[in-house]
Write a protein that holds these residues in place. Sequence first.
Motif, PDB file in Angstrom:
ATOM      1  N   UNK A  24       0.837  -1.191   0.000  1.00  0.00           N
ATOM      2  CA  UNK A  24       0.000   0.000   0.000  1.00  0.00           C
ATOM      3  C   UNK A  24       0.882   1.255   0.000  1.00  0.00           C
ATOM      4  N   UNK A  25       1.931   1.224  -0.835  1.00  0.00           N
ATOM      5  CA  UNK A  25       2.857   2.348  -0.939  1.00  0.00           C
ATOM      6  C   UNK A  25       2.095   3.615  -1.329  1.00  0.00           C
ATOM      7  N   UNK A  26       2.404   4.731  -0.663  1.00  0.00           N
ATOM      8  CA  UNK A  26       1.816   6.046  -0.955  1.00  0.00           C
ATOM      9  C   UNK A  26       0.350   6.174  -0.562  1.00  0.00           C
ATOM     10  N   UNK A  27      -0.221   5.184   0.082  1.00  0.00           N
ATOM     11  CA  UNK A  27      -1.650   5.225   0.396  1.00  0.00           C
ATOM     12  C   UNK A  27      -2.009   6.449   1.230  1.00  0.00           C
ATOM     13  N   UNK A  28      -3.141   7.063   0.911  1.00  0.00           N
ATOM     14  CA  UNK A  28      -3.622   8.220   1.658  1.00  0.00           C
ATOM     15  C   UNK A  28      -4.612   7.740   2.715  1.00  0.00           C
ATOM     16  N   UNK A  29      -4.147   7.683   3.958  1.00  0.00           N
ATOM     17  CA  UNK A  29      -4.975   7.209   5.072  1.00  0.00           C
ATOM     18  C   UNK A  29      -5.039   8.246   6.188  1.00  0.00           C
ATOM     19  N   UNK A  30      -4.990   9.507   5.796  1.00  0.00           N
ATOM     20  CA  UNK A  30      -5.079  10.564   6.798  1.00  0.00           C
ATOM     21  C   UNK A  30      -6.385  10.424   7.584  1.00  0.00           C
ATOM     22  N   UNK A  31      -6.279  10.485   8.900  1.00  0.00           N
ATOM     23  CA  UNK A  31      -7.436  10.420   9.809  1.00  0.00           C
ATOM     24  C   UNK A  31      -8.155   9.069   9.789  1.00  0.00           C
ATOM     25  N   UNK A  32      -7.554   8.068   9.187  1.00  0.00           N
ATOM     26  CA  UNK A  32      -8.187   6.746   9.130  1.00  0.00           C
ATOM     27  C   UNK A  32      -8.288   6.125  10.521  1.00  0.00           C
ATOM     28  N   UNK A  33      -9.309   5.325  10.738  1.00  0.00           N
ATOM     29  CA  UNK A  33      -9.487   4.621  12.005  1.00  0.00           C
ATOM     30  C   UNK A  33      -9.185   3.143  11.776  1.00  0.00           C
TER      31      UNK A  33
END
Length: 231
Positions: free
Chosen positions: A96-105
């Motif tokens: 999951x390179x570069x994945x955008x998981x900002x604020x993910x739970x």
Amino acid sequence: MKNIISTGWNSWLKRRKESILLFDSIAAASEIAIMLNGQWDGCNGVIMAKCDEVAVDTATKLLEAAWCYQGASKAVLDRVATDEILRRYAMGERNFINANLRCAVLASAKLSEINLSYAKLSWADLSQANLSKADLTAADLSEANLSGTNLSKAYLMRANLTKADLQLADMRAANLSSANLSEVNLTDADLTGANLALADLRGANFHLCNLSGANLTGAKIIESDLAFALQ
């Protein structure tokens, strides 16, 4: 399949110096890799042996996408849903390179050996998660909740952990070389045998933090902060 792509990605980087391009969608990266004979990383990155910017601009216009070189901030990957990460991981995917998981739970999630290098995880809730042996190289974990998280033997080289909550975290034998850990909460964290060489630890809370056998060579530390650490 994803593991094969990841292996190819790493071997290319070792053998040659190519341009690494980032696109604002996974679909665009996949299509452009085919169109321009590049190496797709399985996420939103493409390795190009030689970058022809005119060709890239033309391709991205056709696909109504945006791009930038790795390290720039123009192309931001669409946020990945938590359920999608868990579903794909359960199916065997680890890249999951570069994945955008900002604020993910992702509290209590079991994600050992996942590859989240360069991922955006600022303000994410990863408390009590199992990230043992995870690759978080250069990931942005600023102000993330990592309390009680298992990060043993994880790769966190050059990761940004500014103001992250790492209390009670298991970071035994983790590689945090050159990571930014300024103002992190390491209360009761276990950093036994961790590599903290050249890490920025200024302003960190080391209360009852176990630093036995940790490598602090060249680390930036305010000596008074270590007064309550276990060494």
